[in-house]
Design a protein around this motif. Structure first.
Motif, short mmCIF file in Angstrom:
data_model
loop_
_atom_site.label_atom_id
_atom_site.label_comp_id
_atom_site.label_asym_id
_atom_site.label_seq_id
_atom_site.Cartn_x
_atom_site.Cartn_y
_atom_site.Cartn_z
N MET A 1 0.76 -1.36 0.01
CA MET A 1 0.05 -0.13 0.01
C MET A 1 0.95 1.15 0.10
O MET A 1 0.56 2.13 -0.80
N TYR A 2 1.79 1.33 0.80
CA TYR A 2 2.74 2.27 0.84
C TYR A 2 3.54 2.54 -0.47
O TYR A 2 3.44 3.73 -0.95
N GLU A 3 4.01 1.57 -1.19
CA GLU A 3 4.65 1.77 -2.58
C GLU A 3 3.58 2.37 -3.41
O GLU A 3 3.99 3.01 -4.42
N PHE A 4 2.45 2.17 -3.29
CA PHE A 4 1.33 2.72 -4.12
C PHE A 4 1.00 4.23 -3.86
O PHE A 4 -0.02 4.74 -4.45
N ALA A 5 1.02 4.52 -2.48
CA ALA A 5 0.75 5.77 -2.02
C ALA A 5 1.60 6.90 -2.90
O ALA A 5 2.80 6.90 -3.06
N GLU A 6 0.75 7.53 -3.54
CA GLU A 6 1.06 8.90 -4.42
C GLU A 6 2.49 9.94 -3.86
O GLU A 6 3.39 10.01 -4.21
N GLU A 7 2.08 10.04 -2.48
CA GLU A 7 3.09 10.83 -1.81
C GLU A 7 4.00 10.04 -0.62
O GLU A 7 4.61 10.71 0.21
N VAL B 1 -4.74 8.78 -9.16
CA VAL B 1 -3.95 9.55 -9.81
C VAL B 1 -2.79 8.94 -10.68
O VAL B 1 -2.19 8.13 -9.82
N GLN B 2 -2.56 9.34 -12.03
CA GLN B 2 -1.36 8.90 -12.44
C GLN B 2 0.02 9.75 -12.19
O GLN B 2 -0.28 11.07 -11.86
N LYS B 3 0.97 9.08 -11.67
CA LYS B 3 2.21 9.71 -11.01
C LYS B 3 2.89 10.75 -12.08
O LYS B 3 2.83 10.09 -13.31
N GLU B 4 3.12 11.82 -12.01
CA GLU B 4 3.70 12.77 -13.09
C GLU B 4 5.22 12.78 -13.08
O GLU B 4 5.70 13.18 -14.10
N LEU B 5 5.85 12.54 -12.04
CA LEU B 5 7.49 12.42 -12.07
C LEU B 5 7.85 11.27 -11.52
O LEU B 5 7.26 10.68 -10.48
N TRP C 1 -0.48 4.28 -11.90
CA TRP C 1 -1.80 4.60 -11.15
C TRP C 1 -1.36 4.72 -9.87
O TRP C 1 -1.08 3.43 -9.37
N MET C 2 -1.53 5.54 -9.03
CA MET C 2 -1.09 5.73 -7.63
C MET C 2 -2.43 5.95 -6.66
O MET C 2 -3.20 6.70 -7.22
#
Length: 151
Positions: free
Chosen positions: A47-53, A130-134, A141-142
């Motif tokens: 879950m952490y690896e998929f967390a956008e922030e 949301v899709q990661k931008e950087l 998808w995150m």
């Protein structure tokens, strides 16, 4: 000397540009179904690896109702266990329609999931994707936020 249980490899499944938003949600929930397999807290680590922030020292609204920095896995793990513990070792889940998500703002999709927890109780959870931008996960998808919906 005792081995550090947090000194582990990356999760078995992590963010991938080939995943749709629904597949990203399913990968996370599949890992949570057996939280401690193949190692302790593997599901939460996924879950952490998929967390956008994840890894950011900025305040995050991942947990929706309160802000928390996600700089350290420990910070995330404590918040996740407290706020979203019903997802850990759950018996089953069902992605609700529309499975591909509902666009709530440009680039933001919400996916609702009904979960039957380890005790047999049902709960509905909402993933905002949301899709990661950087960075190294650009295009993946995150999870921007995750919360349990009130019945």
């Amino acid at each position: 000397m005792k081995e550090n249980w947090q000194n582990v490899d990356n999760p078995v499944v992590g963010p991938s540009k080939s995943f749709s938003p629904e597949q990203a949600v399913r990968a996370q929930l599949d890992a949570c179904a057996n939280n401690d397999d193949p190692w302790i807290n593997h599901g939460i680590q996924t879950m952490y690896e998929f967390a956008e922030e994840a890894g950011s020292m900025e305040r995050s609204r991942y947990f929706v109702h309160f802000e928390k920095d996600l700089y350290h896995f420990d910070h995330f793990m404590g918040g996740f266990s407290t706020r979203l513990g019903q997802l850990l070792n759950h018996k089953s889940y069902q992605v609700l329609e529309p499975a591909q998500g509902k666009e709530v703002a440009p680039g933001l999709l919400q996916i609702d999931v009904e979960v039957v927890d380890a005790k047999g109780d049902k709960g509905t959870f909402q993933f905002t994707m949301v899709q990661k931008e950087l960075g190294s996960k650009k295009g993946c998808w995150m999870t921007k936020s995750l919360c349990k919906l009130q019945a």
